[in-house]
Scaffold this active site. Structure first.
Site, mmCIF file in Angstrom:
data_model
loop_
_atom_site.group_PDB
_atom_site.id
_atom_site.type_symbol
_atom_site.label_atom_id
_atom_site.label_comp_id
_atom_site.label_asym_id
_atom_site.label_seq_id
_atom_site.Cartn_x
_atom_site.Cartn_y
_atom_site.Cartn_z
ATOM 1 N N LYS A 1 -1.472 -9.232 2.961
ATOM 2 C CA LYS A 1 -0.804 -8.945 3.995
ATOM 3 C C LYS A 1 -1.402 -7.956 4.850
ATOM 4 C CE LYS A 1 3.022 -5.967 3.616
ATOM 5 N NZ LYS A 1 2.606 -4.816 4.636
ATOM 6 N N ASP B 1 0.724 -1.197 -0.275
ATOM 7 C CA ASP B 1 0.021 -0.102 -0.091
ATOM 8 C C ASP B 1 0.877 1.225 -0.053
ATOM 9 O OD1 ASP B 1 0.907 -0.201 2.653
ATOM 10 O OD2 ASP B 1 -1.213 -0.091 3.471
ATOM 11 N N SER B 2 2.135 0.959 0.174
ATOM 12 C CA SER B 2 3.299 2.030 -0.299
ATOM 13 C C SER B 2 2.905 2.697 -1.663
ATOM 14 C CB SER B 2 4.576 1.799 -0.170
ATOM 15 O OG SER B 2 4.695 0.275 -0.845
ATOM 16 N N GLU C 1 8.964 -4.210 10.611
ATOM 17 C CA GLU C 1 9.532 -2.866 10.125
ATOM 18 C C GLU C 1 10.002 -2.106 11.143
ATOM 19 O OE1 GLU C 1 6.646 -1.062 7.399
ATOM 20 O OE2 GLU C 1 7.701 0.779 7.362
ATOM 21 N N GLU D 1 -1.587 -5.577 8.434
ATOM 22 C CA GLU D 1 -0.837 -4.780 9.681
ATOM 23 C C GLU D 1 -1.639 -5.159 11.070
ATOM 24 O OE1 GLU D 1 -0.004 -0.653 8.826
ATOM 25 O OE2 GLU D 1 0.965 -1.275 6.649
ATOM 26 N N ASP E 1 -1.133 -6.246 -0.102
ATOM 27 C CA ASP E 1 -1.615 -5.429 0.989
ATOM 28 C C ASP E 1 -2.999 -5.215 1.084
ATOM 29 O OD1 ASP E 1 0.437 -4.822 2.947
ATOM 30 O OD2 ASP E 1 1.038 -3.289 2.057
#
Ligand code: KIV
Length: 271
Positions: A120, A51-52, A189, A122, A90
């Site tokens: 993925k 999602d960057s 991270e 978070e 993501d």
């Protein structure tokens, strides 16, 4: 017959085997077909459609604005290009935090509409129920702990996480939860290298670090940072392998000059 008949696809099991035999896992982000074709062709193990993309593709300040539809669009191009690597996508902010049913629907959309191999997410124990529900549908899940950019407004900064003992203990316990509940790997991270090493030896699944030192099972970087397309982002953990930004500036400036002077196109470049 497929021209790729000899290519052995990397799977989540391959990554587990790599951890066991001590072979490091290489992961990079990609967001489109052309880049993913190069990255896959160069032998990367995992492409993360991160999602960057919200930052590096769309120019947003954070990862929060990118939508599920936009992530699926990016993932579709990457999946068309990737012949060997595992493609992980993501789940974007707002597509899974609400409840586990919504999380499952979002994961199913990604898998069905893009053809990716895993998602993925978070977070730690607070999203355990959603992870379990997604896993029940047969969708592999990669976890992500430490600096989790979707929570930037809770943290307030992008500085190193888990330097204090209480947060480090919480991270260790969350890593165990994610490993035990069936995640196939875990991104760590921006945490102290010592803590990342501790997590890596404590859990069964491979850890993939970004700013987490060398004693993890693999490394990930954002491709745009790693090749110097982004020029104003230089954290300590980033190694730049080329300066694509400067090369593009130079190429475009030469093109502009050739067009203006009438040098382009020449006789050989026309019909
Ligand atoms: O979105 C992303 O690129 C990521 C990596 C930094 C791990 O989550």
């Amino acid at each position: 017959m497929s021209v790729h008949k000899d290519v052995r696809r990397i799977t989540t099991n391959t990554l587990q085997e790599m951890k066991h035999r001590g072979e490091k896992i290489s992961m990079l982000t990609s967001y489109d077909y052309s880049m993913a074709r190069l990255v896959d062709g160069a032998g990367i193990d995992v492409i993360l459609v991160g999602d960057s993309a919200s930052n590096v593709m769309a120019g947003h300040e954070t990862t929060l604005p990118i939508t599920l539809d936009q992530m699926i669009y990016h993932a579709q191009g990457v999946v068309r290009a990737a012949k060997r690597c595992l493609v992980v996508v993501d789940l974007p902010f707002g597509s899974y935090q609400g409840n586990s049913k919504e999380a499952l629907n979002s994961a199913i959309r990604i898998m069905k509409e893009s053809g990716a191999h895993a998602v993925k997410m978070e977070g730690g124990s607070e999203i355990k129920e959603s992870i379990q529900r997604i896993l029940t549908a047969g969708i592999p899940v990669m976890g992500h702990l430490g600096l989790t950019p979707q929570s930037i407004y809770k943290f307030g900064t992008y500085q190193v996480r888990a330097k204090e003992e209480a947060e480090a203990e919480r991270l260790l316990s969350d890593a165990q939860v994610l490993s035990d509940c069936g995640c196939f790997s875990l991104v760590l991270e921006k945490i102290p290298a010592k803590l990342a090493a501790q997590v890596t030896s404590a859990i069964e699944i491979p850890t993939i670090g970004i700013g987490a030192g060398s004693e993890v099972d693999g490394q990930v970087l954002v491709i745009n940072d790693m090749i110097g397309l982004t020029q104003d982002f230089s954290p300590r953990f980033l190694r730049r392998y080329m300066n694509a930004g400067d090369q593009i500036l130079d190429a475009v400036a030469r093109y502009v000059s050739d067009v203006k002077s009438g040098d382009f196109p020449n006789e050989k470049e026309q019909y």
